[in-house]
Design a protein around this motif. Sequence first.
Motif, mmCIF file in Angstrom:
data_model
loop_
_atom_site.group_PDB
_atom_site.id
_atom_site.type_symbol
_atom_site.label_atom_id
_atom_site.label_comp_id
_atom_site.label_asym_id
_atom_site.label_seq_id
_atom_site.Cartn_x
_atom_site.Cartn_y
_atom_site.Cartn_z
ATOM 1 N N ARG A 158 0.820 -1.214 0.000
ATOM 2 C CA ARG A 158 0.000 0.000 0.000
ATOM 3 C C ARG A 158 0.854 1.266 0.000
ATOM 4 N N ASN A 159 2.015 1.210 0.637
ATOM 5 C CA ASN A 159 2.860 2.398 0.780
ATOM 6 C C ASN A 159 4.039 2.427 -0.178
ATOM 7 N N GLU A 160 3.981 1.620 -1.213
ATOM 8 C CA GLU A 160 4.992 1.724 -2.259
ATOM 9 C C GLU A 160 4.765 2.999 -3.070
ATOM 10 N N GLN A 161 5.836 3.741 -3.323
ATOM 11 C CA GLN A 161 5.761 4.974 -4.108
ATOM 12 C C GLN A 161 6.839 4.923 -5.193
ATOM 13 N N LEU A 162 6.493 4.301 -6.310
ATOM 14 C CA LEU A 162 7.473 4.132 -7.382
ATOM 15 C C LEU A 162 7.598 5.384 -8.250
ATOM 16 N N TYR A 163 6.482 6.105 -8.408
ATOM 17 C CA TYR A 163 6.444 7.251 -9.309
ATOM 18 C C TYR A 163 6.972 6.829 -10.683
ATOM 19 N N ASP A 164 8.017 7.474 -11.192
ATOM 20 C CA ASP A 164 8.512 7.149 -12.531
ATOM 21 C C ASP A 164 9.654 6.131 -12.506
#
Length: 304
Positions: free
Chosen positions: A71-77
């Motif tokens: 849920r808290n993964e933030q891969l963006y680009d």
Amino acid sequence: MKKRMHVRLFMLLFYLIFTVTALPITAKADTGPKPSVRIQFKNMDDDLCYGTLLSKETRTGPARVWDGTARNEQLYDLDRNIWKAFVDYKDPDGYYFLQRGWTVSETGEIAWTYYPPEDFKILLYYPETGTFVSSGSYGRYAFDTYYTVDMEGVRIGSVEYNEGLSTNERINAYRSYNYRKELLSLAVRILLTIAIEMVVGLLFGFRQKKQLQILALVNITTQLLLNLLLNIIHYNAGPLAFITSYVFFEIIVFALEAGLYCRLLKRVSPKRKTVTSFSIRLSRIQHHSGSDIILRQYYRESFK
């Protein structure tokens, strides 16, 4: 006495209305410019390279350390493999990866423009060799902080530490805030404002040598103080604080100039009875022109 009070209240109301209607404000919970950190890289080679800023704290704004949950993964680009490599990196000084990354071999910079870390390290990752290159610790020194890294001579060495993830190579950054550009902009803004205000003085009939000397002396003094103070505030606190302070300082300078004109011009002007109203109008028109110059420039630079 009542008449003077009404005039002051009207002046204050006018500036408040001017400020509210002139500023590009929208109704948002998180509005206004935010601090930024920009790291520019010179003389980079052609190898694919990603970069990030490691933070002394576990979160800043919406950016945070990954807690191990999907849920808290933030891969963006970032590609997942690149993101995972940064996540697995363990800094020897305890700095954290906050799930922000840039392809610096393409962009030539790391541009963290929304709640950047206060205390940080620069970390580069070369996926083709699986190698990391780190810097020492740096900090934000201005509202908009700029550093430059010269990559010439930086080698991806063979001596490794940190479980084989990193080299012992260190990259060094130096502050690269464009002070020369700011000083030139300040000088141009002051000179242009004073030139306009002198023309306004001529239109009001102040053409004697002593009158023009008074106008020039008062304007040079007040404009230097006003613009220097505003530049210091903008450098340290950003454009929103600049705008707020500008309204306050402008009212003070307006009253100061009007008072000085009334006192000093009376001594050299034959029409003493009308010089007071002329002085107040002169100061008011001058500050309208000066306001336009100052605000337009900062709108372009800060809200673009």
